[in-house]
Design a protein around this motif. Sequence first.
Motif, PDB file in Angstrom:
ATOM      1  N   LYS A 155       0.785  -1.043   0.150  1.00 56.03           N
ATOM      2  CA  LYS A 155       0.137   0.051   0.089  1.00 56.03           C
ATOM      3  C   LYS A 155       0.620   1.475   0.055  1.00 56.03           C
ATOM      4  O   LYS A 155       0.377   2.384  -0.274  1.00 56.03           O
ATOM      5  N   ALA A 185      -0.283  11.838  -8.602  1.00 54.51           N
ATOM      6  CA  ALA A 185      -1.378  11.702  -7.509  1.00 54.51           C
ATOM      7  C   ALA A 185      -2.475  10.908  -8.238  1.00 54.51           C
ATOM      8  O   ALA A 185      -3.022   9.941  -7.383  1.00 54.51           O
ATOM      9  N   ALA A 188      -2.088   7.233  -8.103  1.00 50.33           N
ATOM     10  CA  ALA A 188      -1.890   6.432  -6.780  1.00 50.33           C
ATOM     11  C   ALA A 188      -3.206   6.179  -6.308  1.00 50.33           C
ATOM     12  O   ALA A 188      -3.811   5.216  -5.623  1.00 50.33           O
ATOM     13  N   GLU A 189      -4.163   7.554  -6.562  1.00 54.16           N
ATOM     14  CA  GLU A 189      -5.600   7.404  -6.102  1.00 54.16           C
ATOM     15  C   GLU A 189      -6.452   6.283  -6.574  1.00 54.16           C
ATOM     16  O   GLU A 189      -7.084   5.604  -6.012  1.00 54.16           O
ATOM     17  N   GLY A 192      -5.491   3.248  -5.334  1.00 55.38           N
ATOM     18  CA  GLY A 192      -5.786   2.916  -3.758  1.00 55.38           C
ATOM     19  C   GLY A 192      -4.459   2.895  -3.184  1.00 55.38           C
ATOM     20  O   GLY A 192      -4.466   2.002  -2.022  1.00 55.38           O
ATOM     21  N   VAL A 193      -3.318   3.286  -3.535  1.00 59.29           N
ATOM     22  CA  VAL A 193      -2.061   3.206  -2.778  1.00 59.29           C
ATOM     23  C   VAL A 193      -1.660   4.644  -2.249  1.00 59.29           C
ATOM     24  O   VAL A 193      -2.391   5.731  -2.792  1.00 59.29           O
ATOM     25  N   ILE A 194      -0.533   4.889  -1.689  1.00 63.20           N
ATOM     26  CA  ILE A 194       0.113   6.037  -1.086  1.00 63.20           C
ATOM     27  C   ILE A 194       1.576   5.933  -1.569  1.00 63.20           C
ATOM     28  O   ILE A 194       2.378   5.368  -1.312  1.00 63.20           O
ATOM     29  N   SER A 215      -3.955  16.124  -2.521  1.00 59.93           N
ATOM     30  CA  SER A 215      -4.425  14.489  -2.539  1.00 59.93           C
ATOM     31  C   SER A 215      -3.860  13.622  -1.447  1.00 59.93           C
ATOM     32  O   SER A 215      -2.735  13.891  -0.909  1.00 59.93           O
ATOM     33  N   LYS A 216      -4.707  12.769  -0.808  1.00 66.63           N
ATOM     34  CA  LYS A 216      -4.416  12.053   0.352  1.00 66.63           C
ATOM     35  C   LYS A 216      -3.483  11.023  -0.168  1.00 66.63           C
ATOM     36  O   LYS A 216      -3.063  10.374   0.701  1.00 66.63           O
ATOM     37  N   SER A 217      -3.491  10.745  -1.496  1.00 63.17           N
ATOM     38  CA  SER A 217      -2.554   9.822  -1.904  1.00 63.17           C
ATOM     39  C   SER A 217      -0.882   9.908  -1.902  1.00 63.17           C
ATOM     40  O   SER A 217      -0.022   9.075  -2.375  1.00 63.17           O
ATOM     41  N   CYS A 247       2.864   8.477   6.151  1.00 63.49           N
ATOM     42  CA  CYS A 247       2.544   7.129   5.909  1.00 63.49           C
ATOM     43  C   CYS A 247       3.402   6.140   6.493  1.00 63.49           C
ATOM     44  O   CYS A 247       3.089   5.143   7.022  1.00 63.49           O
TER      45      CYS A 247
END
Length: 315
Positions: A155, A185, A188-189, A192-194, A215-217, A247
Amino acid sequence: MAELKGEVPRLGKSSRLNKSFFTRRRFMSNIAALSILPSLAWATSTNKNKNRYKIAVIDLMILKRQKLSALPLAKEIGADGLEVDMGGLGTRETFDNKLADPEIRKQYIEESKELNLEICSLAMTGFYAQSFAKRDGVKKMVSDCISTMQQLNVKVAFLPLGVQGDLVKNPELRPLILERLKLIAPLAEKAGVIIGIETALDAAEEVKLLKEVGSKSIQIYFNFSNALEAGRNVCEELEILGKDRICQIHCTDKDGVWLENNTRLDMEKVKNTLDKMGWKGWLVIERSRDASKPQDVKGNFGANTAYMKSIFQPA
């Protein structure tokens, strides 16, 4: 029978004895249950610590870059997991990634299951020396990494901005780096990864950068050494970033002494800070090798792993 209305029936001798017996048995059962509560609480607390903080090493740093033998070595060292490198870049179109081979991936998956060892992250360390801001083909390189992450069910990926991407020494690169982070970004979004970036910026500036990316990713892969070398307070930097922007953590300092002998890094305080923040995740040991024995992989990383577990996974 009318005269018995409202009266409590009297128990016979046998009934009173049975009632007394069951009352005592229930009492003793309760006492026994209470006596094991402390041990249950201890076990729950211990499992909670182990689940909250996990300790890993890096295949590159234990001299096993993209080698299957890194997994049993990490297990022998005492780690819970392994950060696996994506391979070198050089002048290639993308990383020299052996994990692109389905058979090698299968071996990694089977070996990690057999050893009960997790692959906690993939590392794009090729960007330590390459320019993330200017190198052609960045989108493909990151896409290849994300594809490998999905195939291995990993992840988090580590992306260092490196020497050429040092935004303290080269602030003019910020627009280019920001543009490229915004480019990767959505990849990754969607997966579903970071992607965890390592920068030379202080925490306040990293917060600004992440807000601009939006982006939270894209998060921060924090490194103790960067803060220490710049004269910053590690715990204050962690608090500024907050639990939702970090992360993973490279829990390391420059080489010289083991973590347990490092006088400028208070690991107990670090743990208390992370506890209060509510952060949980992987603490990945990168360096902190004994300068007198830099090639002693088992000695250096075994000692650092044992020390980190004594702090973050106390028995």
